[in-house]
Design a protein around this motif. Sequence first.
Motif, mmCIF file in Angstrom:
data_model
loop_
_atom_site.group_PDB
_atom_site.id
_atom_site.type_symbol
_atom_site.label_atom_id
_atom_site.label_comp_id
_atom_site.label_asym_id
_atom_site.label_seq_id
_atom_site.Cartn_x
_atom_site.Cartn_y
_atom_site.Cartn_z
ATOM 1 N N VAL A 72 -3.526 -35.902 17.804
ATOM 2 C CA VAL A 72 -2.076 -35.755 18.003
ATOM 3 C C VAL A 72 -1.369 -35.863 16.647
ATOM 4 C CG1 VAL A 72 -0.021 -36.748 19.083
ATOM 5 C CG2 VAL A 72 -2.160 -36.620 20.362
ATOM 6 N N LEU A 73 -1.788 -36.841 15.835
ATOM 7 C CA LEU A 73 -1.186 -37.004 14.516
ATOM 8 C C LEU A 73 -1.449 -35.763 13.666
ATOM 9 C CD1 LEU A 73 0.332 -38.739 12.475
ATOM 10 C CD2 LEU A 73 -1.855 -39.771 11.837
ATOM 11 N N HIS A 74 -2.666 -35.241 13.735
ATOM 12 C CA HIS A 74 -2.998 -34.031 12.984
ATOM 13 C C HIS A 74 -2.114 -32.855 13.430
ATOM 14 C CE1 HIS A 74 -5.414 -31.300 10.628
ATOM 15 N NE2 HIS A 74 -5.553 -30.525 11.688
ATOM 16 N N SER A 75 -1.939 -32.695 14.724
ATOM 17 C CA SER A 75 -1.097 -31.617 15.248
ATOM 18 C C SER A 75 0.353 -31.798 14.819
ATOM 19 C CB SER A 75 -1.170 -31.570 16.774
ATOM 20 O OG SER A 75 -2.472 -31.266 17.193
ATOM 21 N N LEU A 76 0.823 -33.044 14.837
ATOM 22 C CA LEU A 76 2.202 -33.309 14.423
ATOM 23 C C LEU A 76 2.392 -33.061 12.926
ATOM 24 C CD1 LEU A 76 2.997 -36.490 16.525
ATOM 25 C CD2 LEU A 76 4.062 -34.242 16.753
ATOM 26 N N GLN A 77 1.386 -33.398 12.131
ATOM 27 C CA GLN A 77 1.468 -33.119 10.692
ATOM 28 C C GLN A 77 1.571 -31.605 10.467
ATOM 29 O OE1 GLN A 77 2.008 -35.212 8.397
ATOM 30 N NE2 GLN A 77 1.170 -37.161 9.024
ATOM 31 N N ASP A 78 0.762 -30.829 11.194
ATOM 32 C CA ASP A 78 0.849 -29.366 11.106
ATOM 33 C C ASP A 78 2.227 -28.882 11.539
ATOM 34 O OD1 ASP A 78 -1.670 -28.996 10.117
ATOM 35 O OD2 ASP A 78 -2.563 -28.400 12.028
ATOM 36 N N TYR A 79 2.739 -29.470 12.594
ATOM 37 C CA TYR A 79 4.062 -29.113 13.112
ATOM 38 C C TYR A 79 5.135 -29.366 12.053
ATOM 39 C CZ TYR A 79 8.166 -29.307 16.198
ATOM 40 O OH TYR A 79 9.381 -29.118 16.767
ATOM 41 N N MET A 80 5.029 -30.505 11.367
ATOM 42 C CA MET A 80 6.004 -30.844 10.333
ATOM 43 C C MET A 80 5.900 -29.893 9.137
ATOM 44 S SD MET A 80 7.787 -33.261 11.546
ATOM 45 C CE MET A 80 8.750 -33.629 10.113
ATOM 46 N N THR A 81 4.722 -29.363 8.890
ATOM 47 C CA THR A 81 4.524 -28.459 7.755
ATOM 48 C C THR A 81 4.915 -27.026 8.084
ATOM 49 O OG1 THR A 81 2.696 -29.829 6.981
ATOM 50 C CG2 THR A 81 2.806 -27.591 6.119
ATOM 51 N N LYS A 82 4.510 -26.558 9.268
ATOM 52 C CA LYS A 82 4.667 -25.138 9.589
ATOM 53 C C LYS A 82 5.918 -24.814 10.403
ATOM 54 C CE LYS A 82 -0.314 -24.519 9.548
ATOM 55 N NZ LYS A 82 -1.506 -24.402 10.360
ATOM 56 N N ASP A 83 6.269 -25.668 11.350
ATOM 57 C CA ASP A 83 7.336 -25.329 12.286
ATOM 58 C C ASP A 83 8.708 -25.919 11.934
ATOM 59 O OD1 ASP A 83 5.487 -23.903 13.774
ATOM 60 O OD2 ASP A 83 4.964 -25.619 15.017
ATOM 61 N N ILE A 84 8.727 -27.149 11.442
ATOM 62 C CA ILE A 84 10.008 -27.818 11.197
ATOM 63 C C ILE A 84 10.810 -27.181 10.058
ATOM 64 C CG2 ILE A 84 10.998 -29.983 10.329
ATOM 65 C CD1 ILE A 84 10.668 -29.912 13.351
ATOM 66 N N PRO A 85 10.214 -26.826 8.919
ATOM 67 C CA PRO A 85 11.058 -26.216 7.867
ATOM 68 C C PRO A 85 11.796 -24.952 8.322
ATOM 69 C CG PRO A 85 9.011 -26.978 6.916
ATOM 70 C CD PRO A 85 8.869 -27.123 8.404
ATOM 71 N N PRO A 86 11.133 -23.992 9.006
ATOM 72 C CA PRO A 86 11.907 -22.833 9.481
ATOM 73 C C PRO A 86 12.960 -23.220 10.522
ATOM 74 C CG PRO A 86 9.542 -22.373 9.605
ATOM 75 C CD PRO A 86 9.706 -23.807 9.221
ATOM 76 N N TRP A 87 12.617 -24.171 11.389
ATOM 77 C CA TRP A 87 13.578 -24.625 12.402
ATOM 78 C C TRP A 87 14.803 -25.236 11.721
ATOM 79 C CZ3 TRP A 87 15.713 -29.377 13.445
ATOM 80 C CH2 TRP A 87 16.462 -29.463 14.617
ATOM 81 N N MET A 88 14.575 -26.074 10.692
ATOM 82 C CA MET A 88 15.690 -26.699 9.971
ATOM 83 C C MET A 88 16.566 -25.636 9.301
ATOM 84 S SD MET A 88 13.833 -29.926 8.128
ATOM 85 C CE MET A 88 15.267 -30.754 7.493
ATOM 86 N N ASN A 89 15.923 -24.667 8.656
ATOM 87 C CA ASN A 89 16.678 -23.612 7.982
ATOM 88 C C ASN A 89 17.545 -22.848 8.967
ATOM 89 O OD1 ASN A 89 15.603 -24.262 5.482
ATOM 90 N ND2 ASN A 89 13.900 -22.833 5.697
ATOM 91 N N GLN A 90 16.998 -22.520 10.126
ATOM 92 C CA GLN A 90 17.759 -21.794 11.144
ATOM 93 C C GLN A 90 18.915 -22.652 11.667
ATOM 94 O OE1 GLN A 90 17.175 -18.550 12.063
ATOM 95 N NE2 GLN A 90 19.120 -18.742 13.132
ATOM 96 N N TYR A 91 18.630 -23.929 11.900
ATOM 97 C CA TYR A 91 19.658 -24.829 12.435
ATOM 98 C C TYR A 91 20.827 -24.968 11.455
ATOM 99 C CZ TYR A 91 21.834 -28.684 14.885
ATOM 100 O OH TYR A 91 22.728 -29.462 15.578
ATOM 101 N N VAL A 92 20.526 -25.193 10.170
ATOM 102 C CA VAL A 92 21.615 -25.383 9.209
ATOM 103 C C VAL A 92 22.399 -24.094 8.994
ATOM 104 C CG1 VAL A 92 20.536 -27.350 8.051
ATOM 105 C CG2 VAL A 92 20.156 -25.072 7.149
ATOM 106 N N ARG A 93 21.721 -22.934 9.122
ATOM 107 C CA ARG A 93 22.446 -21.659 9.029
ATOM 108 C C ARG A 93 23.361 -21.480 10.236
ATOM 109 N NH1 ARG A 93 17.684 -19.313 7.054
ATOM 110 N NH2 ARG A 93 17.090 -18.745 9.155
ATOM 111 N N ASP A 94 22.821 -21.727 11.434
ATOM 112 C CA ASP A 94 23.598 -21.533 12.662
ATOM 113 C C ASP A 94 24.790 -22.477 12.745
ATOM 114 O OD1 ASP A 94 21.793 -19.590 13.337
ATOM 115 O OD2 ASP A 94 20.739 -20.796 14.854
ATOM 116 N N HIS A 95 24.641 -23.696 12.246
ATOM 117 C CA HIS A 95 25.691 -24.707 12.365
ATOM 118 C C HIS A 95 26.444 -24.926 11.058
ATOM 119 C CE1 HIS A 95 23.088 -25.466 15.845
ATOM 120 N NE2 HIS A 95 24.205 -25.857 16.436
ATOM 121 N N ASP A 96 26.165 -24.105 10.061
ATOM 122 C CA ASP A 96 26.860 -24.149 8.780
ATOM 123 C C ASP A 96 26.860 -25.565 8.183
ATOM 124 O OD1 ASP A 96 28.168 -22.968 6.648
ATOM 125 O OD2 ASP A 96 30.161 -23.395 7.487
#
Length: 166
Positions: free
Chosen positions: A80-104
């Motif tokens: 689970v920790l390994h999967s979450l580490q992958d999630y933090m590396t691969k999925d969260i940065p694009p999600w953050m970028n989209q969120y900050v763009r959408d919400h200015d």
Amino acid sequence: MMQQMEQQKQMIDQLQKKIEEMNSNEKPTTVIERIEYHFDQLKIETLEGTLQIGLTPNGSDISELGELYANQGTPPQDPVLHSLQDYMTKDIPPWMNQYVRDHDVPISDEHKQHMIADVRKQLPQRIEFYKNQDPEIDETTLLHQIQTEIRQSMAQYFENYKGDGE
């Protein structure tokens, strides 16, 4: 009036002499005679590796020391920790970028990286928290709960965040 001027001139001369003396004197050096370390007051967050002092285990020959280190694999990591580490590396940065763009939300990439690093440090504790709440929880459910919590926490942070430079 002349007498006052003479007194002030004398005072100025005296002050100039003192300034010259102070400038000409060597600056005092600092001597550190003894440094005491209080290791019991240190806080150690992570301690990894192997420390071998003196004899090798079981009286083994020094030529076997390389084998000793080679046989020590890294401890198995929680999937689970390994999967979450992958999630933090691969999925969260694009999600953050989209969120900050959408919400200015004006936020620097460095700030986003600090946020990701901070969340990464908390992952083992969050896994333990959910496992303690429900010892029978399956890995998939646990993974989705923590992923949802990460996104919600970051979204809440961004909503309350005023922007870089403020």
